[in-house]
Design an enzyme around this catalytic site. Structure first.
Site, short mmCIF file in Angstrom:
data_model
loop_
_atom_site.label_atom_id
_atom_site.label_comp_id
_atom_site.label_asym_id
_atom_site.label_seq_id
_atom_site.Cartn_x
_atom_site.Cartn_y
_atom_site.Cartn_z
N SER A 57 0.91 -0.97 0.37
CA SER A 57 -0.21 -0.14 -0.10
C SER A 57 1.31 1.38 -0.09
O SER A 57 0.31 2.53 -0.11
CB SER A 57 -1.15 -0.18 1.36
OG SER A 57 -0.58 -0.27 2.61
N LYS A 73 -11.82 -0.18 -1.32
CA LYS A 73 -10.55 0.38 -2.95
C LYS A 73 -11.56 0.13 -3.72
O LYS A 73 -13.01 0.34 -4.36
CB LYS A 73 -9.98 -0.41 -3.33
CG LYS A 73 -8.62 0.54 -1.39
CD LYS A 73 -8.58 -0.50 -0.58
CE LYS A 73 -7.72 -0.06 0.50
NZ LYS A 73 -7.87 0.02 1.94
N HIS A 105 -5.15 -4.39 -2.52
CA HIS A 105 -4.72 -3.48 -3.40
C HIS A 105 -4.83 -3.81 -4.61
O HIS A 105 -4.86 -3.32 -5.74
CB HIS A 105 -3.89 -2.19 -2.92
CG HIS A 105 -3.77 -1.59 -1.79
ND1 HIS A 105 -4.70 0.17 -1.65
CD2 HIS A 105 -3.80 -2.36 -0.76
CE1 HIS A 105 -4.88 0.52 -1.10
NE2 HIS A 105 -3.96 -0.73 -0.04
#
Length: 396
Positions: free
Chosen positions: A185, A244, A213
Site C-alpha cells: 500500500s 478500494k 490493493h
C-alpha cells in the site's frame, strides 16, 4: 502514574508540532467527494489523487441504484452478527459470486477489510504455529499475528532468500503460514508471489495473500495477484477489502470450504461483529457486475498508471519500486513532505502524506494513487504542478 499521562504528553507534542504551526498538517482533512476524481476541500474543487477508488465505482449509477434499493428493501442495518440473526440472502449471494470470481471454492464476508485479516490470522494461528510476514505487510496482518497465540517472524520486504532462511530455522513441528500483501500500500510494489509460493511449499508452509490493493486491478479479469501470476490454485487463502476497487466497505476471505467453515465458527472478529448492511453488500454485488462487464475501466486505469509512472520518472522524482496505480513520490524529510503537500493542496491537488511509522524513517513520501476516472488533462496538470513545486522546494 495516571493512565492518561501519555495522552497529555502526546497532546503537548502535537500542539508544538512544526507542521501544525506552519499550517501544513495533512491529516483529518474534511472533504466531500463530488465524483471519483474530484473532491471539495476547504470549499474548493481539488483533483483527488489520494483515494483508492481505482475503478471509479463509488459514483457509478448501477452501484448507487443498488445501494438505494437495498436500503428501501432491507433497512439501514442488520442489527446482529452473521452468526445469529444478521445473515441476509445478499450476503450468501455475494459469497458465492466472489468465490467464483477469485477462483476459490468458498468465501466468507467480514464487516471491514481490517477485521478480515485480523479474524483470519487470530483464528488460524495458535501456540503451535508461526506466521512469516513480509516486513511491509499492512498493519492488519501484523495485528492479526500479534493478537494470536502464535509466533511471528518478519522477513525483509520482497526478499525470498530471507524468507527461505527464516523458514529453514523454524521447528519442523511448527505449523507455518506465510502472509503478504499482493500490492503493497505504501510502495505500489507487487509481491513476488511465484517465488514466495515455491519457498513456502518446499518448507511445508501455507500462504495467504491480502489483495486489498490488487483486486479489480491485477489479473486478466481483475481477480487479483494470484490470477496475475497464474497461481490461483497454489494460494491457500486470498483476502481482500471492499473499500478500494469495490467502492464500499467490508472484506472477505476465500479458500477451501474446511478453512472457511472453521473461520465461521472460530473467527472472533466475524462472530462478534454486526454483519455488513444490505446497502454495502448490494453495492459490492453491483460493483462486481461492473468489473466483469466493463473491462475497459481496468484498461483505462492501466493507461493512466503508465502515464504517471513514466511521467514522474522522466521528471526525476524518486518513486521507488512502484509498478501499480499506487505511485509514491519519496521526499525523505517529514516537514518538507508536509510543505509539499500543502503547496499541492493550494494548487488544487489533494494527495496523501505518509511518514514514519507508516513508512521507514527518512523515507517520507507523498502517496499518490490513480483511478480509471482521471482524465489526461487532470494527470498532465498533476505532473506539471509536481515539477513546479519540486523545483521550488529543492526536491528536483
Amino acid at each position: 502514574m495516571d493512565l492518561f499521562e501519555k495522552c497529555s504528553q502526546f497532546d503537548k507534542f502535537l500542539r508544538s508540532y512544526e507542521a501544525i504551526k506552519q499550517g501544513c498538517y495533512p491529516y483529518f482533512v474534511p472533504n466531500r467527494a463530488i465524483n471519483p476524481s474530484e473532491s471539495i476541500i476547504e470549499g474548493e474543487k481539488k483533483i483527488m489523487i489520494g483515494s483508492n477508488n481505482y475503478l471509479g465505482l463509488t459514483h457509478h449509477p448501477k452501484v448507487l441504484e443498488a445501494a438505494a434499493e437495498a436500503v428501501k428493501k432491507y433497512g439501514s442495518g442488520c442489527t446482529g452478527s452473521r452468526f445469529l440473526n444478521g445473515t441476509l440472502d445478499l450476503h450468501v449471494e455475494l459469497e458465492e459470486r466472489l468465490a467464483e470470481f477469485v477462483g476459490k471454492p468458498a468465501t466468507l464476508l467480514f464487516s471491514t477489510g481490517y477485521q478480515t485479516n485480523l479474524g483470519v490470522l487470530h483464528a488460524l494461528l495458535d501456540r503451535r504455529s508461526t506466521a512469516f510476514l513480509d516486513a511491509d505487510s499492512h498493519a492488519c496482518i501484523v495485528d492479526g499475528a500479534m493478537v494470536s497465540f502464535g509466533k511471528m517472524t518478519r522477513f525483509k520486504h520482497n526478499d525470498v532468500d530471507d524468507l527461505k532462511a527464516k523458514l529453514n530455522l523454524a521447528d519442523e513441528k511448527t505449523a507455518k503460514l506465510v502472509a503478504t500483501d499482493g500490492v503493497f500500500s505504501m510502495s505500489g510494489a507487487v509481491a513476488k508471489l511465484p517465488e514466495l509460493l515455491a519457498a513456502s511449499e518446499s518448507n511445508g508452509a501455507r500462504i495467504m495473500v491480502d489483495d486489498a490493493h490488487s483486486i479489480g486491478v491485477l489479473g486478466d479479469t481483475g481477480a487479483g495477484t494470484a490470477e496475475h501470476f497464474g497461481v490461483t490454485d497454489q494460494v491457500d487463502i486470498i483476502t481482500a477489502t471492499f473499500s478500494k476497487s469495490f467502492g464500499s466497505i467490508g472484506g472477505f476471505a476465500a479458500g477451501d470450504p474446511s478453512v472457511i467453515n472453521y473461520l465461521k465458527h472460530n473467527s472472533r472478529s466475524f462472530i462478534f461483529s454486526a454483519s455488513p448492511p444490505a446497502s454495502a453488500a448490494a453495492t459490492v454485488l453491483a460493483a462486481l457486475t461492473v468489473i466483469q462487464s466493463e473491462p475497459e475501466r481496468r484498461e483505462q486505469l492501466w493507461r493512466n498508471t503508465k502515464m504517471m509512472l513514466e511521467g514522474f520518472r522522466t521528471l526525476g522524482f524518486n518513486i521507488g519500486e512502484s509498478e501499480t496505480p499506487i505511485v509514491p513520490v519519496i521526499i525523505g524529510d517529514d516537514l518538507r513532505t508536509f510543505m509539499f503537500w500543502r503547496a499541492l493542496l493550494d494548487a488544487g491537488i489533494f494527495v496523501n502524506a505518509a511518514v514514519s511509522p507508516a513508512v521507514p524513517p527518512g523515507t517520507a513520501r507523498l502517496r499518490t494513487s490513480y483511478t480509471a476516472a482521471h482524465t489526461e488533462s487532470q494527470l498532465s496538470y498533476v505532473l506539471e504542478t509536481f515539477e513546479k513545486i519540486g523545483k521550488k522546494l529543492g526536491v528536483l
